[in-house]
Scaffold this motif. Structure first.
Motif, mmCIF file in Angstrom:
data_model
loop_
_atom_site.group_PDB
_atom_site.id
_atom_site.type_symbol
_atom_site.label_atom_id
_atom_site.label_comp_id
_atom_site.label_asym_id
_atom_site.label_seq_id
_atom_site.Cartn_x
_atom_site.Cartn_y
_atom_site.Cartn_z
ATOM 1 N N GLY A 716 2.232 13.677 19.727
ATOM 2 C CA GLY A 716 3.527 14.141 20.191
ATOM 3 C C GLY A 716 4.573 14.323 19.112
ATOM 4 O O GLY A 716 4.316 14.159 17.913
ATOM 5 N N TYR A 717 5.782 14.689 19.582
ATOM 6 C CA TYR A 717 6.906 14.948 18.689
ATOM 7 C C TYR A 717 7.229 13.739 17.819
ATOM 8 O O TYR A 717 7.150 12.585 18.268
ATOM 9 N N SER A 718 7.607 14.022 16.580
ATOM 10 C CA SER A 718 8.016 13.010 15.599
ATOM 11 C C SER A 718 6.906 12.011 15.297
ATOM 12 O O SER A 718 7.163 10.967 14.706
ATOM 13 N N ARG A 719 5.688 12.321 15.754
ATOM 14 C CA ARG A 719 4.498 11.494 15.477
ATOM 15 C C ARG A 719 4.717 10.047 15.924
ATOM 16 O O ARG A 719 4.249 9.105 15.290
ATOM 17 N N LYS A 720 5.430 9.885 17.053
ATOM 18 C CA LYS A 720 5.770 8.547 17.519
ATOM 19 C C LYS A 720 4.572 7.800 18.104
ATOM 20 O O LYS A 720 4.521 6.573 18.079
ATOM 21 N N GLY A 721 3.635 8.536 18.684
ATOM 22 C CA GLY A 721 2.467 7.888 19.255
ATOM 23 C C GLY A 721 1.354 7.775 18.227
ATOM 24 O O GLY A 721 1.145 8.691 17.419
ATOM 25 N N LYS A 722 0.625 6.667 18.231
ATOM 26 C CA LYS A 722 -0.466 6.485 17.272
ATOM 27 C C LYS A 722 -1.650 5.830 17.957
ATOM 28 O O LYS A 722 -1.493 4.860 18.698
#
Length: 822
Positions: A716-722
């Motif tokens: 997702g946006y801003s690579r917040k999920g990992k």
């Protein structure tokens, strides 16, 4: 009005003759309707003659209401007993006089005025442009579709001193009308939406109608139009200097290039400006009609000095405007395109283009009514047939008397019915399977019934309302109160997101005693849906007084000034009205305080027209034990105030103070009535009887896509999920534009798939959300529960630091409501 006028000034402006004059009071309002005069002493009544009514017949009645200034037609008879205290101004032509007054008021407006004309989209462009410009300016707009010889003047009278920009529609049905509207509006900026066949019977040709509409822009500094509309382009470029024209197009060669990249239900608009700078807008539309309208809005906003970022902010918060083209699931895997309010060639072209953009089906079917007010019917229907051939329509269903003329050019299979009832009686589910069906026609044909017949239960993202659960919750609270205690149910804010009309109708069947709404228009909407229960309006305004009377709504009165305003209104109209007194015992929001009680008693005596139906107060913290002593102090203070007021009356108003939590916490104070709100919808905020209630609503959606994602990848946006390990994610068709709070991002929220919890991973997007389904068996298209049985609203709200009310009321109107009895 921008400036109040004396009757002497008005007489001079309209070249009128004063036949009697009494006093020099200022006129601040212009009225042509005897039913909505709010300040009679400041109103000029214009006695227009219409198709059904003659305003002169109402002079006596409005005089009795307090009107003392009249604009009348030469030759009209004036009652002698009215001339002693009133001013009558006589003119040769009332319409022209009204327009002269409007032209003067317009001349006082120093801000830019945007004039919009065309065949389709005027109202939507006006509404959307007003919403976007509202990010920066105070905007005056024509109400509804007030674009006629009378509607335009009335719209201008709505411009006030505080307005910075005005947006006005102008519509015509015959030659020489636009010159009158132009003389009033004199727009600095013009928008020409498109040209179609509506009202064409009043003109010799479409070119004449086009030229007449263009008169609106005689004095405009800038004129905005779409270059692809070749007839408009040719006329404007031949008539006006090029430095006054602002064209836009899908492709290069215009002043602004606005190309489209469509997504599922959204689009990106790539803007290239004359200086070759670019900007990408995101809009929540994918149909051609909306995309044309929104590009007019973007160009007009740029021309008025808004920067791109501010325009995008406005686009993000567009309020819903009823659209004509809607795609709905139909019987037997059909798709229905609902265009039931369209009735001209330009609109048909857009609908057929919209149809062409849909996924392929077995057949293309169109249901079309007679076209009204289109001029030469033979020519028009020949073009309709040619359009149907071009779009390869397989089956044509015509309804009306003249629609058969389509067969002069249409080459496909067709069938005809004299009216809608005959068509519906012949519709069989077996006739349609896996078809794409466009239903379009004039309002008078009532094609909504056709759509309803062909439509299937809605799938995808839906809010399902269980009316049996609502009945259960209502009956639970009834067991907590005495038999003689009445129940007022709160249906404000779209019935806490559930849909006011349907829920109100069910409550009516359950014999609730009262309903409460926030605003007058909510009450009006319920009345128009056939709701007969008494309705209390919590936040009425002075402008709505006439609607309170007309629709038998009962306003809350909360201050001395408001009491006097409403009292004078009723006194002037010689009517009585039931009202509810709001007493402030600690909320400190609205309401009479203890110090107002004696003044209130005096006003009640001065205005006996206001019948005190009830006295009530709001408890600040009935749902929290920590505030129990404060709540009891509120209740004791309220009882004291009620006793003081009631002791001066020869009747006994109802008293009510308890909300849903209060019913449980303070049963000894239920008095004459209680107000049931959040509890009805399945949330027991005190926690004492949570298991006794049933959730009435289930928000559900479906899985759009499933992906296998390796450990370490971001989502997702801003690579917040990992991803902490190898696993799977699913993208669901729900986002913050649907009302799914963005605070549920990054594991704060979860959903249910086959009874198993799947946490949100990454940020919630506008229309989509990603969830971690590692270890859960799931397939694309599977149902996902957002909240409902198994996921309590109370738990979800606590996770993000809010309250269940917010989650309920935030559900977007684009989420379809489905009502059922289990």
């Amino acid at each position: 009005m921008i400036q109040s006028l004396t009757t002497h000034q008005i007489s001079g402006l309209v070249d009128g003759e004063v036949i009697s004059q009494s006093g020099q009071g200022l006129v601040a309002w212009i009225s042509i309707d005897s039913r909505n005069i709010l300040e009679p002493s400041k109103t000029l009544f214009v006695a227009l003659k219409g198709a059904k009514f003659d305003g002169h017949d109402f002079i006596k009645s409005v005089h009795e209401e307090g009107v003392r200034s009249f604009l009348i037609q030469k030759g009209s008879t004036v009652l002698d007993n009215l001339t002693t205290d009133s001013t009558f101004i006589v003119v040769d032509n009332l319409h022209e006089a009204l327009q002269k007054l409007a032209a003067y008021e317009r001349s006082l407006f120093s801000g830019p005025l945007v004039g919009i004309t065309g065949s389709n989209g005027k109202t939507i462009v006006k509404e959307w442009l007003g919403q976007v410009l509202g990010q920066k300016y105070a905007v005056a707009k024509s109400p509804k579709s007030y674009n006629s010889q009378v509607g335009v003047p009335l719209s201008v009278f709505g411009i006030e001193q505080n307005h910075q920009v005005a947006i006005m529609e102008a519509g015509i049905s015959k030659p020489r009308e636009m010159m009158k509207l132009e003389a009033i509006l004199k727009p600095e900026i013009g928008i020409f939406t498109n040209i179609g066949t509506a009202h064409e019977e009043g003109f010799e040709s479409q070119n004449q109608k086009l030229a007449e509409k263009a008169i609106l822009f005689e004095n405009s500094k800038l004129i905005i139009y779409r270059k692809e509309h070749s007839k408009i382009h040719d006329l404007l470029t031949s008539k006006y200097d090029s430095n006054r024209l602002i064209s836009w197009s899908d492709t290069a060669g215009a002043d602004y290039t606005l190309s489209i990249k469509k997504e599922s239900d959204r689009s990106k608009i790539l803007l290239m400006k004359p200086d070759l700078s670019v900007f990408t807008f995101s809009v929540p539309f994918a149909d051609q009609a909306s995309l044309e309208n929104i590009r007019h809005v973007i160009v007009a906003s740029l021309s008025l000095g808004l920067d791109e970022a501010l325009i995008q902010e406005g686009l993000n918060h567009l309020k819903a405007v009823e659209m004509r083209l809607t795609l709905k699931p139909g019987i037997n895997d059909c798709l229905i395109i609902d265009d039931t309010y369209n009735n001209d060639l330009a609109g048909l072209r857009l609908a057929l283009d919209f149809m062409a953009a849909q996924r392929p089906k077995r057949r293309k079917v169109i249901v079309l009514s007679d076209m009204l007010q289109v001029g030469n019917t033979e020519i028009v229907y020949t073009e309709v047939g040619e359009l149907l051939n071009f779009h390869q329509i397989d089956f044509f269903i015509g309804v009306g008397e003249k629609i058969k003329l389509v067969t002069n050019s249409y080459q496909g299979k067709s069938v005809f019915f004299p009216n809608t009832e005959a068509l519906i009686s012949h519709i069989s589910q077996e006739d349609f399977e896996n078809d794409l069906i466009l239903v379009t026609g004039a309002r008078k044909f009532g094609f909504e019934a056709v759509v309803n017949r062909l439509q299937q239960r809605i799938h995808g993202t839906t809010l399902e309302i269980n009316l049996n659960a609502l009945t259960h919750n209502y009956n639970f609270y009834k067991t907590q109160i005495l038999p003689n205690t009445k129940v007022m149910v709160m249906v404000k804010a779209f019935a806490y997101g559930g849909g006011a009309a349907e829920i109100a109708n069910h409550l009516q069947q359950l014999r609730a005693d009262y309903l409460a709404v926030a605003y007058t228009d909510e009450g009006v909407a319920l009345r128009e849906e056939g709701i007969r229960l008494p309705i209390m309006v919590l936040n009425p305004v002075q402008e709505s007084f006439i609607h309170l009377e007309k629709f038998d709504l009962e306003p809350v009165v909360y201050s001395p000034d408001f009491f006097r305003q409403l009292g004078k209104f009723c006194q002037n109209r010689n009517i009585s009205m039931k009202v509810h007194l709001d007493m402030d015992t600690g909320m400190h929001r609205l309401g009479f305080e203890q110090e107002h009680v004696q003044e209130l008693i005096s006003m009640i005596k001065s205005y006996p027209q206001l019948i005190i139906e009830s006295i009530y107060t709001h408890l600040v913290g009935a749902d929290e034990e920590i505030h129990r002593d404060f709540s009891l102090a509120q209740l004791r203070s309220f009882v004291e105030m009620c006793d003081t007021i009631s002791g001066t009356l020869d009747y006994k108003p109802m008293r009510h103070a308890l909300n849903s939590a209060g019913i449980i916490q303070f049963p000894e104070y239920q008095m004459d009535m209680v107000r049931l709100g959040i509890g009805l919808y399945g949330v027991e905020v005190s926690g004492k009887f949570e298991t006794h209630l049933k959730p009435i609503s289930t928000l559900k959606t479906t899985i759009s896509q499933i992906k296998s994602i390796p450990q370490g990848q971001t989502i997702g946006y801003s690579r917040k999920g990992k991803m902490d390990e190898d696993g799977k994610i699913a993208t669901i068709a729900l986002g913050y534009a649907d009302g799914y709070d963005r605070r549920f991002s990054n594991g704060k929220g979860f959903v249910l798939i086959d009874g198993k919890k799947a946490p949100v991973i990454g940020n919630v997007c506008m229309d989509m959300t990603m969830i971690n389904i590692t270890g859960i068996e799931a397939n694309e298209g599977d149902e996902v529960i957002i909240y409902g049985p198994g996921i309590s609203l109370k738990e979800l709200s606590e996770r993000i630091g809010t309250i269940p009310y917010e989650l309920l009321t935030n559900i977007s109107s684009r989420v379809k409501r489905v009502y059922y009895l289990d």
